[in-house]
Design an enzyme around this catalytic site. Sequence first.
Site, short mmCIF file in Angstrom:
data_model
loop_
_atom_site.label_atom_id
_atom_site.label_comp_id
_atom_site.label_asym_id
_atom_site.label_seq_id
_atom_site.Cartn_x
_atom_site.Cartn_y
_atom_site.Cartn_z
N ASP A 103 -5.63 -2.90 -3.40
CA ASP A 103 -4.83 -2.65 -2.35
C ASP A 103 -3.99 -3.56 -1.92
OD1 ASP A 103 -3.50 -1.74 0.31
OD2 ASP A 103 -4.37 0.07 -0.42
N SER B 122 0.84 -1.21 -0.01
CA SER B 122 0.00 -0.06 -0.05
C SER B 122 1.00 1.18 0.01
CB SER B 122 -0.95 -0.02 1.14
OG SER B 122 -1.90 0.70 1.22
#
Length: 905
Positions: free
Chosen positions: A419, A176
């Site tokens: 993500d 991320s």
Amino acid sequence: MAVRAHDRGRRRPLVVGFAAGCLGASSARLSGANRSSPALRKKAGATGLRRLLLFGAQGGRLIRGVPISPPLARGMKASAAMKEKELRLAIVFFGGVSLAIYQHGINREILNLVRASKICHSDKSYEGDEKSASGFHDYYPDEPASSTGDIYLEFLEALGRDMDLRVIVDVIAGASAGGINGVALATALAHDLSLAPVTDMWLTEADMLNLLAPEGRARLWSKWYFLPLVRPLLTRLDREGLLPGKADAEMKERISVFLRSRWFRPPLDGRRMTMLMLDGLTAMGKSGLASESLLPTGTRLDLLVTATDFRGLQRPIFIHDPPVAHEREHRQLLRFSLDHRRTGHLESDFDVDNLPSLAFACRASASYPGAFPPAQIREIDDILAECHRPWPARTHFLDRNFRRYREQGENPEDAVLVDGSVLDNKPITACVEAIRTHGAFREVDRRLIYIDPRPSRDKVAAGRGVPGFFATLRGALSDLPRHDPVYNELAVISRYNRQARRLKAAILDARSHVAKMIEDLTKGGLRGKFTIDDVRHWRLSSTQVLSGTAIVYDAWMRSLILEGVDFIVQVIVSACQYATDSREARRVQETVEAWARNQGIIAASYAMPQDIYEYSGLPRFARVIGDFGVIYKKRRLNFVLHEINDLYQDIQANGSGAANPESLDLLKLKVQKCLDDLSVYDGIGFLSRQAVSMCRKLFVGSFADEKANMISADIDFLRQDDIDEISKLVARLGEECDMERSMDNADAVMASPLLLNLGERSRIAILTGYLGYFYWDIILRPTASALSLDAGPMEEILIDRISPDDATTLTLRDRKNVLQGGSFAGFGGFLSRSIRENDYLWGRLHAVDRLFDILASTVPANRRGDFDIAALKKRAFGNVLEEEAKRLRFIPELMAQLRAAVAQL
């Protein structure tokens, strides 16, 4: 300056012209150096001329991988006994949304430390003195005159009076927001580039109003009925601790616009984020040379970025009943690397051709669900087309990271990535797996440093009662998966370290016994002169001592043969372009094993002839090991390197004259080259088209179809014609592998004057490790295999953390939670520039604190008292504040408080 680059659908090799290598300033980017001052340009030219003369000197030698002439080598002998050590850092970045800005501040300091190490190491190599030829700023004009790099350099130079420490970052993993920082740091390290343009991007562009999708952004009267609710909502958010403090006008505006922007569709602009990443990475390289690197020659940098495939990829798993089950795998790891060849050439996934690949990795890894739309390859294709920018490395990127999609008939462009923190927010396991493939040239202190901006987020006071409906729902769907503790991963590393220590203890305990067996085998020949023929004879006959112990000898011989059979299968599967976990690959495995049993290669017992002098004298089962046992050969050579490393320690501990570090350096270079030569077998590029055609004809045609329904590897399903055809294929593969040649090269090193001229004790220790490796393998292989060290070095991995909880040297009263970006569900940093400046500054300060702790811990205990670490930290803190005073204009109160706190240290 002659620099030639080309892309063959793979990583881009950068071939640096001879003039560029000889006329370049030591450890300095010439472009930056030449722009700085006439004096520095003069120094650069002188250094380049010196390197040219040294490189062309007759009889020149290699010391620490650098060309050194004999006169200079003699001048360095006074300090040759200096203890040499590598501090290898593997960095793991956790996810954290806007806390990426805090992580970026840490990146700035990691880069400065590695740059300082390169300057210190280069000066010692080229100049022969113990002081830097000039300040950090002279090498890196992008840094201020008073940089933390100067303090790191001062520490390393002071330490260098007793120990030559090289700091290397060779593995980076991120998820991320951490994935973005991993990409930026890896790019800077790969080509020695500045991170300053990325700093400006974070502070200026990472604003909520910039990130909102234009078509979904609230206008003046959008959702006007929500306006009266904004103020009470802010009050509630503040009371719940979701805001960093009292909301100012800037924060109120951004929260209002965000809450009134489009609902039920991601409000943030994925395309805008991609452009920011691409522009930031491009700006990094504008003042640098792609021919420079902070990775020393002979090393590799691996970057691992996590993403999540929303739909997943169906993969077969072979079980008992049914024979094959299919499950979907959603974890997606995007891989990049840089190889700094010993020739000086760079094969890089971080150059300008690969910037779109890196930008896409950032976009995919940080596609926070609900905030950003998912990422797809088509999106970046469209963006690049609109900008008229090429993507030369697109084919290589897709082949490396999405090959399994194509093997299963899937189009990588259809993959929907979200993500990376959804399934792997803390990619420690991926990092450890990469570490195990990296060997060090010197004694190594291996550290895994994980960067966690919010280490206390999961602490829950006892006795709070049962959580409510919404708290449970949010925790189960979001908080727990994304912030699951790293206990299991760290426990695995702890077990790994314990076993590695036991492995080294086993080596120490067994040395005398193995040495006695090799003494008997060679009849004392290691104490006198011997030839390469003698070494080959001893190596080929070395297993005879244990042949009488059938319960050990036969089982171990069979395990080595099966390694060779597995390599044959791997080559055939690759030639046929089968997925490694496919039904077709399984069929090849069963067929080749059935052939090996038919030929007596896989058998219940083995008998080796006496007194073997040539490879041709080996029986067929042993030739499978010789032709295809690449894993065994790598283990042998890595063990020899381990034994040589121990001799360095003996010299330091006992002042032994049995060997000198310079000779051991040269010997290790030669052994390492033999090990590097085996990397050709990592793919099938060594095969001719005819050999590939033979594989495909046999295993893709009618023969393979006949075996389509076979599950067990029963020799009854192989006809004699099939056996003959497989035998011809294996013989052809053995000829083209020519793997025994690599051992001939190793034999030549073991019989070279370099080794013969060592002291007797050192010579016997090295040859015992080489000739007696079969015995060592019996002792070590079970533990090494359990630790996934089939062909890698045996090193402990010490764990360090950088977080606000660990950096305690510089603190402010009445401020426990110094970071503010974790507010507003992690998006707080996008609400205000003052928050971004706050977190970035603390990132740099915390990194200074922890990096000096890590440096101090690698210094031997008897040397730690010679360093005033507290004073070095204080000066480094002051340099950070002085450098950032002009850039950070929105936090004057914090700057004043920090100056006062530093003054009191």
